[in-house]
Design a protein around this motif. Sequence first.
Motif, short mmCIF file in Angstrom:
data_model
loop_
_atom_site.label_atom_id
_atom_site.label_comp_id
_atom_site.label_asym_id
_atom_site.label_seq_id
_atom_site.Cartn_x
_atom_site.Cartn_y
_atom_site.Cartn_z
N GLU A 149 0.83 -1.20 0.00
CA GLU A 149 0.00 0.00 0.00
C GLU A 149 0.87 1.25 0.00
O GLU A 149 2.02 1.24 0.43
CB GLU A 149 -0.91 0.02 1.24
CG GLU A 149 -1.90 -1.13 1.29
CD GLU A 149 -2.76 -1.09 2.55
OE1 GLU A 149 -3.74 -1.85 2.62
OE2 GLU A 149 -2.43 -0.29 3.46
N GLU A 150 0.28 2.34 -0.48
CA GLU A 150 0.98 3.62 -0.47
C GLU A 150 0.50 4.45 0.72
O GLU A 150 -0.69 4.45 1.04
CB GLU A 150 0.72 4.39 -1.76
CG GLU A 150 1.59 3.98 -2.92
CD GLU A 150 3.08 4.19 -2.62
OE1 GLU A 150 3.46 5.32 -2.27
OE2 GLU A 150 3.84 3.21 -2.74
N PRO A 151 1.42 5.14 1.39
CA PRO A 151 1.00 6.01 2.49
C PRO A 151 0.23 7.21 1.98
O PRO A 151 0.25 7.50 0.78
CB PRO A 151 2.33 6.43 3.13
CG PRO A 151 3.34 6.29 2.04
CD PRO A 151 2.87 5.14 1.19
N PRO A 152 -0.50 7.92 2.85
CA PRO A 152 -1.24 9.10 2.41
C PRO A 152 -0.31 10.16 1.82
O PRO A 152 0.89 10.17 2.10
CB PRO A 152 -1.91 9.59 3.70
CG PRO A 152 -1.16 8.95 4.81
CD PRO A 152 -0.65 7.66 4.28
N GLU A 153 -0.88 11.03 1.02
CA GLU A 153 -0.10 12.05 0.31
C GLU A 153 0.52 13.06 1.27
O GLU A 153 1.58 13.63 0.98
CB GLU A 153 -1.00 12.77 -0.70
CG GLU A 153 -0.29 13.75 -1.62
CD GLU A 153 0.61 13.07 -2.64
OE1 GLU A 153 1.35 13.80 -3.34
OE2 GLU A 153 0.56 11.82 -2.76
N ILE A 154 -0.11 13.26 2.40
CA ILE A 154 0.40 14.20 3.39
C ILE A 154 0.36 13.53 4.77
O ILE A 154 -0.66 12.93 5.13
CB ILE A 154 -0.44 15.49 3.44
CG1 ILE A 154 -0.44 16.19 2.08
CG2 ILE A 154 0.08 16.45 4.51
CD1 ILE A 154 -1.35 17.40 2.01
N TYR A 155 1.43 13.64 5.51
CA TYR A 155 1.41 13.16 6.90
C TYR A 155 2.45 13.89 7.72
O TYR A 155 3.31 14.61 7.20
CB TYR A 155 1.56 11.64 7.00
CG TYR A 155 2.81 11.05 6.40
CD1 TYR A 155 4.05 11.20 7.01
CD2 TYR A 155 2.76 10.27 5.24
CE1 TYR A 155 5.20 10.62 6.48
CE2 TYR A 155 3.89 9.68 4.71
CZ TYR A 155 5.10 9.86 5.33
OH TYR A 155 6.23 9.28 4.81
N THR A 156 2.38 13.66 9.04
CA THR A 156 3.22 14.39 9.97
C THR A 156 4.40 13.56 10.48
O THR A 156 5.45 14.09 10.79
CB THR A 156 2.37 14.86 11.18
OG1 THR A 156 1.32 15.68 10.69
CG2 THR A 156 3.19 15.65 12.18
N ALA A 157 4.21 12.24 10.60
CA ALA A 157 5.25 11.37 11.13
C ALA A 157 5.01 9.95 10.66
O ALA A 157 3.90 9.59 10.25
CB ALA A 157 5.27 11.42 12.66
N SER A 158 6.07 9.13 10.74
CA SER A 158 5.93 7.74 10.30
C SER A 158 6.81 6.81 11.13
O SER A 158 7.93 7.16 11.52
CB SER A 158 6.27 7.60 8.81
OG SER A 158 7.61 8.00 8.57
N LEU A 159 6.28 5.60 11.37
CA LEU A 159 7.00 4.52 12.04
C LEU A 159 7.06 3.32 11.11
O LEU A 159 6.07 3.00 10.45
CB LEU A 159 6.29 4.09 13.32
CG LEU A 159 6.24 5.02 14.53
CD1 LEU A 159 5.41 4.38 15.63
CD2 LEU A 159 7.64 5.31 15.02
N TYR A 160 8.21 2.65 11.08
CA TYR A 160 8.34 1.41 10.31
C TYR A 160 8.66 0.28 11.29
O TYR A 160 9.56 0.41 12.12
CB TYR A 160 9.43 1.54 9.26
CG TYR A 160 9.59 0.31 8.38
CD1 TYR A 160 8.91 0.23 7.18
CD2 TYR A 160 10.40 -0.76 8.76
CE1 TYR A 160 9.04 -0.90 6.37
CE2 TYR A 160 10.54 -1.88 7.96
CZ TYR A 160 9.84 -1.94 6.76
OH TYR A 160 9.97 -3.05 5.96
N LEU A 161 7.92 -0.84 11.18
CA LEU A 161 8.13 -1.99 12.05
C LEU A 161 9.03 -3.00 11.35
O LEU A 161 8.60 -3.68 10.41
CB LEU A 161 6.80 -2.62 12.44
CG LEU A 161 6.15 -2.11 13.72
CD1 LEU A 161 6.98 -2.47 14.94
CD2 LEU A 161 5.90 -0.61 13.66
N ALA A 162 10.27 -3.08 11.80
CA ALA A 162 11.22 -4.04 11.24
C ALA A 162 11.46 -5.14 12.27
O ALA A 162 10.89 -5.14 13.35
CB ALA A 162 12.52 -3.35 10.87
#
Length: 387
Positions: free
Chosen positions: A14-27
């Motif tokens: 999936e693609e993230p939203p066009e605008i956002y404030t912060a992001s976390l990736y679970l590795a």
Amino acid sequence: MTAPSHVRPVYAGEEPPEIYTASLYLAGAPLDPESSREVLREATLQWRQPGTLVVLLPQPCGNTESPDGASRLAWERVQRARADEVIHWYPQPGPAAETGPGDDLDDGRSVLGCPDGTAGVDRRLRLLAEDLQVPVAETLPQAIALALDRIGPGALRAAGQRDVPLLLWRTPSFRAWLAAQEDAGNTLLGGRTSWTFRVGPHRSHVLLWAYAARIHLAAEGRVKDNEVVLGRPDLTSVVAYRPAPRWGDTEIVLVREFRSPARTPDAYIREVPGGSSAKPGDPRVTAATEFTEETGLPLSPARLHLVGTRQAVGTLSAHTQTAYAVELSAHELQQLRADTTSHGNAEETEHTHVEVVSLADILRPDGPHAVDWTTLAVILQAVQPMR
């Protein structure tokens, strides 16, 4: 009007939203459905900042078919590179923990989630995190809390700006470069952080960075995507001189310092005194402070005359250099000429030695006091011949 807090999951493919404030990736270890739900619950409970927090989960949503291997790897590579924080979650010892995360932790954006145990693998991961000064959490909620603490209020980014993690986005040098591009009508379509060189407590201050940018060039209607932008804090420098009847006899104050990239006969670089400051402030004050630190001679900022501001190496680095000039007295010049001690910032392993050199000697390309082209240009701009 302040945007409400919102958490948005984004699953593999999936693609993230066009605008956002912060992001976390679970590795880390693959998440089972319950762990994924726990991540989203905790993120929703803990995210209290205005705007959208994107949680990037590298597995398909529910019963959705997983993307093929190549597509999934591409998705993981892109989303992980753009994430503001990466949580490496290893809930228990096993083969996955034995092989990772390795040097992937050393990106300035990582949190290790590893419950304390007696297994050797746990110990190895913790020692690695300690060596790299990476925060360690015992539980998944703690890991999310540590990541969100570093994210703080985040920063609103849209379109290609989403490819810039907060670690880089928050540096004044990157923002100044991006502002210059946008002022020229260009658009950042995206890119990837190639590396960062971090210093200071917990290695949290980005001193140098490299970003592989993809830019739409408005003036030519094309995309440029085959260059890396280097960045560092902007520089100030001081051309201190004593004029002479003959222009070539003008005396210039240089500092000699070992610099690893040097390709000079003695492996030392000669330049005019100067430097940068991690804190915003009057560049004239910074220049005077750096001059005193590198030469030992006290200098009032009020004596400095602005020469100008330009990029120092425009084809390679985004930083600018602001140059000042000051005319020294015969007594001051004699003090510097007689100085045989070392100066500089010892904590930063800076050891500078003063040299007072005639302009004619500096202009000799094969002479012992030759300087690089940028330094030569700064000196000539500051000490122009009488007309």
